[in-house]
Scaffold this motif. Structure first.
Motif, PDB file in Angstrom:
ATOM      1  N   TRP A 164      -2.459  -9.099   3.216  1.00  0.00           N
ATOM      2  CA  TRP A 164      -1.661  -8.393   1.974  1.00  0.00           C
ATOM      3  C   TRP A 164      -1.843  -6.872   2.443  1.00  0.00           C
ATOM      4  O   TRP A 164      -2.869  -6.639   2.775  1.00  0.00           O
ATOM      5  N   SER A 165      -0.794  -6.199   1.762  1.00  0.00           N
ATOM      6  CA  SER A 165      -0.981  -4.683   1.703  1.00  0.00           C
ATOM      7  C   SER A 165      -0.615  -4.474   0.380  1.00  0.00           C
ATOM      8  O   SER A 165       0.233  -4.883  -0.507  1.00  0.00           O
ATOM      9  N   ALA A 166      -1.457  -3.196   0.041  1.00  0.00           N
ATOM     10  CA  ALA A 166      -1.182  -2.563  -1.457  1.00  0.00           C
ATOM     11  C   ALA A 166      -0.498  -1.355  -1.206  1.00  0.00           C
ATOM     12  O   ALA A 166      -0.287  -0.875  -0.027  1.00  0.00           O
ATOM     13  N   GLY A 167      -0.463  -0.661  -2.431  1.00  0.00           N
ATOM     14  CA  GLY A 167       0.125   0.754  -2.318  1.00  0.00           C
ATOM     15  C   GLY A 167       1.584   0.899  -2.317  1.00  0.00           C
ATOM     16  O   GLY A 167       2.026   2.141  -2.366  1.00  0.00           O
ATOM     17  N   PHE A 168       2.160  -0.232  -2.771  1.00  0.00           N
ATOM     18  CA  PHE A 168       3.890  -0.122  -3.034  1.00  0.00           C
ATOM     19  C   PHE A 168       3.931   0.357  -4.477  1.00  0.00           C
ATOM     20  O   PHE A 168       4.179  -0.414  -5.229  1.00  0.00           O
ATOM     21  N   VAL A 169       4.023   1.805  -4.360  1.00  0.00           N
ATOM     22  CA  VAL A 169       4.133   2.226  -5.858  1.00  0.00           C
ATOM     23  C   VAL A 169       5.682   2.562  -5.989  1.00  0.00           C
ATOM     24  O   VAL A 169       6.538   3.245  -5.394  1.00  0.00           O
ATOM     25  N   LEU A 170       6.358   1.789  -7.192  1.00  0.00           N
ATOM     26  CA  LEU A 170       7.487   2.107  -7.579  1.00  0.00           C
ATOM     27  C   LEU A 170       7.903   3.199  -8.346  1.00  0.00           C
ATOM     28  O   LEU A 170       7.078   3.930  -8.934  1.00  0.00           O
ATOM     29  N   ASP A 186       2.186  -0.179  -9.390  1.00  0.00           N
ATOM     30  CA  ASP A 186       1.854  -0.391  -8.097  1.00  0.00           C
ATOM     31  C   ASP A 186       1.415  -1.557  -7.765  1.00  0.00           C
ATOM     32  O   ASP A 186       0.733  -2.614  -8.394  1.00  0.00           O
ATOM     33  N   ASP A 187       2.337  -2.172  -6.524  1.00  0.00           N
ATOM     34  CA  ASP A 187       2.420  -3.499  -6.271  1.00  0.00           C
ATOM     35  C   ASP A 187       1.716  -3.707  -5.037  1.00  0.00           C
ATOM     36  O   ASP A 187       1.734  -2.798  -4.220  1.00  0.00           O
ATOM     37  N   GLU A 188       1.355  -4.814  -4.575  1.00  0.00           N
ATOM     38  CA  GLU A 188       1.072  -5.501  -3.518  1.00  0.00           C
ATOM     39  C   GLU A 188       1.938  -6.648  -2.981  1.00  0.00           C
ATOM     40  O   GLU A 188       2.268  -7.296  -3.617  1.00  0.00           O
TER      41      GLU A 188
END
Length: 125
Positions: free
Chosen positions: A77-83, A88-90
């Protein structure tokens, strides 16, 4: 004739594939980002990145669940997908692709109007 695309937010009028890629590369160099392009036919192309990986979505129009590029041979999994709204999604890595590959995918869609045959996609419809 190739479909014309424009930024959903921030700029009015069509953007060339080269200019769109240049802007996406610049945003990727700054870190994570969310970007949306809309075509003259109403299709939408989104890239949400954490600067290392990106989710690339292609929607047929508003309300369409669409489809997204996948990387089926990876785990984790990867985190830090900020919309843009601050969320803040992963995501599972299999639902995202490396940022360089994402830019190649976007370039192909912007220049041909369709995903490359060598890119696996998950259809969410």
């Amino acid at each position: 004739m190739t479909e014309e695309w424009e930024w959903k937010v921030g700029c009015a009028g069509p953007v060339s594939p080269g200019a769109a890629l240049a802007q996406l590369r610049a945003r990727a160099a700054e870190g994570g980002f969310e970007a949306w392009l809309t075509s003259g036919s109403g299709r939408q192309l989104a890239v949400v990145s954490n600067a290392e990986r990106a989710m690339v979505l292609l929607l047929e129009g508003a309300g369409d669940p669409g489809e997204h590029a996948v990387d089926p041979d990876v785990e984790g999994w990867s985190a830090g997908f900020v919309l843009a709204n601050g969320q803040d999604d992963e995501y599972p890595d299999e639902d995202t692709v490396p940022i360089g590959r994402a830019l190649t995918i976007v370039e192909h869609i912007l220049t041909t109007g369709r995903p490359s045959a060598d890119t696996p996609w998950s259809v969410d419809r």
